[in-house]
Motif scaffolding. Sequence first.
Motif, PDB file in Angstrom:
ATOM      1  N   LEU A 140       0.827  -1.196   0.000  1.00 55.77           N
ATOM      2  CA  LEU A 140       0.000   0.000   0.000  1.00 55.77           C
ATOM      3  C   LEU A 140       0.869   1.257   0.000  1.00 55.77           C
ATOM      4  O   LEU A 140       0.579   2.216  -0.721  1.00 55.77           O
ATOM      5  N   ALA A 141       1.952   1.251   0.768  1.00 50.84           N
ATOM      6  CA  ALA A 141       2.866   2.398   0.795  1.00 50.84           C
ATOM      7  C   ALA A 141       3.450   2.635  -0.588  1.00 50.84           C
ATOM      8  O   ALA A 141       3.518   3.778  -1.064  1.00 50.84           O
ATOM      9  N   ARG A 142       3.828   1.564  -1.240  1.00 48.06           N
ATOM     10  CA  ARG A 142       4.394   1.690  -2.584  1.00 48.06           C
ATOM     11  C   ARG A 142       3.370   2.255  -3.565  1.00 48.06           C
ATOM     12  O   ARG A 142       3.668   3.141  -4.361  1.00 48.06           O
ATOM     13  N   ARG A 143       2.136   1.742  -3.484  1.00 45.30           N
ATOM     14  CA  ARG A 143       1.088   2.204  -4.392  1.00 45.30           C
ATOM     15  C   ARG A 143       0.755   3.670  -4.130  1.00 45.30           C
ATOM     16  O   ARG A 143       0.636   4.465  -5.062  1.00 45.30           O
ATOM     17  N   LEU A 144       0.609   4.044  -2.872  1.00 47.35           N
ATOM     18  CA  LEU A 144       0.306   5.435  -2.551  1.00 47.35           C
ATOM     19  C   LEU A 144       1.438   6.369  -2.970  1.00 47.35           C
ATOM     20  O   LEU A 144       1.197   7.474  -3.454  1.00 47.35           O
ATOM     21  N   ARG A 145       2.677   5.911  -2.787  1.00 46.23           N
ATOM     22  CA  ARG A 145       3.823   6.717  -3.191  1.00 46.23           C
ATOM     23  C   ARG A 145       3.813   6.953  -4.708  1.00 46.23           C
ATOM     24  O   ARG A 145       4.034   8.056  -5.184  1.00 46.23           O
ATOM     25  N   LEU A 146       3.526   5.885  -5.457  1.00 47.42           N
ATOM     26  CA  LEU A 146       3.468   6.020  -6.917  1.00 47.42           C
ATOM     27  C   LEU A 146       2.334   6.954  -7.352  1.00 47.42           C
ATOM     28  O   LEU A 146       2.523   7.791  -8.237  1.00 47.42           O
ATOM     29  N   GLN A 147       1.171   6.801  -6.729  1.00 44.80           N
ATOM     30  CA  GLN A 147       0.011   7.588  -7.143  1.00 44.80           C
ATOM     31  C   GLN A 147       0.095   9.034  -6.671  1.00 44.80           C
ATOM     32  O   GLN A 147      -0.064   9.955  -7.472  1.00 44.80           O
ATOM     33  N   LEU A 148       0.321   9.250  -5.382  1.00 47.08           N
ATOM     34  CA  LEU A 148       0.236  10.583  -4.811  1.00 47.08           C
ATOM     35  C   LEU A 148       1.491  11.423  -5.011  1.00 47.08           C
ATOM     36  O   LEU A 148       1.402  12.626  -5.206  1.00 47.08           O
ATOM     37  N   VAL A 149       2.662  10.803  -4.952  1.00 52.54           N
ATOM     38  CA  VAL A 149       3.905  11.554  -5.069  1.00 52.54           C
ATOM     39  C   VAL A 149       4.374  11.614  -6.520  1.00 52.54           C
ATOM     40  O   VAL A 149       4.609  12.692  -7.060  1.00 52.54           O
ATOM     41  N   THR A 150       4.492  10.467  -7.156  1.00 55.61           N
ATOM     42  CA  THR A 150       5.073  10.417  -8.492  1.00 55.61           C
ATOM     43  C   THR A 150       4.106  10.860  -9.585  1.00 55.61           C
ATOM     44  O   THR A 150       4.433  11.712 -10.403  1.00 55.61           O
ATOM     45  N   ARG A 151       2.908  10.289  -9.591  1.00 56.06           N
ATOM     46  CA  ARG A 151       1.981  10.561 -10.688  1.00 56.06           C
ATOM     47  C   ARG A 151       1.204  11.861 -10.509  1.00 56.06           C
ATOM     48  O   ARG A 151       1.198  12.719 -11.379  1.00 56.06           O
ATOM     49  N   ASP A 152       0.522  12.022  -9.354  1.00 53.61           N
ATOM     50  CA  ASP A 152      -0.368  13.167  -9.152  1.00 53.61           C
ATOM     51  C   ASP A 152       0.331  14.406  -8.581  1.00 53.61           C
ATOM     52  O   ASP A 152      -0.232  15.492  -8.629  1.00 53.61           O
ATOM     53  N   HIS A 153       1.513  14.241  -8.009  1.00 59.31           N
ATOM     54  CA  HIS A 153       2.276  15.338  -7.400  1.00 59.31           C
ATOM     55  C   HIS A 153       1.455  16.092  -6.350  1.00 59.31           C
ATOM     56  O   HIS A 153       1.544  17.314  -6.245  1.00 59.31           O
ATOM     57  N   VAL A 154       0.658  15.360  -5.588  1.00 63.90           N
ATOM     58  CA  VAL A 154      -0.166  15.944  -4.541  1.00 63.90           C
ATOM     59  C   VAL A 154       0.596  15.962  -3.220  1.00 63.90           C
ATOM     60  O   VAL A 154       0.511  16.922  -2.453  1.00 63.90           O
ATOM     61  N   ALA A 155       1.360  14.913  -2.959  1.00 55.98           N
ATOM     62  CA  ALA A 155       2.063  14.766  -1.685  1.00 55.98           C
ATOM     63  C   ALA A 155       3.571  14.834  -1.894  1.00 55.98           C
ATOM     64  O   ALA A 155       4.077  14.575  -2.985  1.00 55.98           O
TER      65      ALA A 155
END
Length: 153
Positions: A8-23
Motif C-alpha cells: 500500500l505504501a508503494r502504491r500510494l507513493r506512486l500515485q500521490l507523489v510520483t503521478r499526481d504530485h499531490v504529496a
Amino acid sequence: NRLVMHMLARRLRLQLVTRDHVADKVAAGYVGHSPSHNFIEVTGPNAFQCAEFALAELRRLKANGFSEKEVAEGRQSFLAEIALAYESATNLAARLDFAAEIKNLATTGHEDLLLKGATTKNLHAVLNEYLVGISWGIVGDTTRVDRKSLQRL
C-alpha cells in the motif's frame, strides 16, 4: 498485514507523489505490538487534498485489490527488506528481541516461507478484513479549509 501495508505504501507513493504530485512524502506500515494497528502518513502542501487522494486510492484498492504483478513485486521487495534487517548482528538482535516481546519467535527468520503463500486473493481478504475503519487527522493550518468538506471526507 506487514506485506499489505508495504504494498500500500508503494502504491500510494506512486500515485500521490510520483503521478499526481499531490504529496511530498508517503509512509505506511503495520505496528505489530499491542495494540496493533496499520498507519498511513501523507505529507504535502495541501493536507485536505492529500487526504482526499489517499482515501480515494484506499477505496479503489478495497474494491479491486492488488494485481498479480503488484503482489509479486511487493513480495520480492519485502523479502529484500527483511533480508537487510537480518544483515548485521545488531539488527538481528533487535529483530529477535522484538519478536520475543510480541511472542512471535516461531516465524522470525522464516518470513520467506510465509510470504510464498501470499496470493492476491489472500491479500485482498486481509485488506477487507482489517481496513474497516479509519481514524485520521490533519496537522497544520486548517483555517481556510471548508468544514463541510472535512465532514464529507
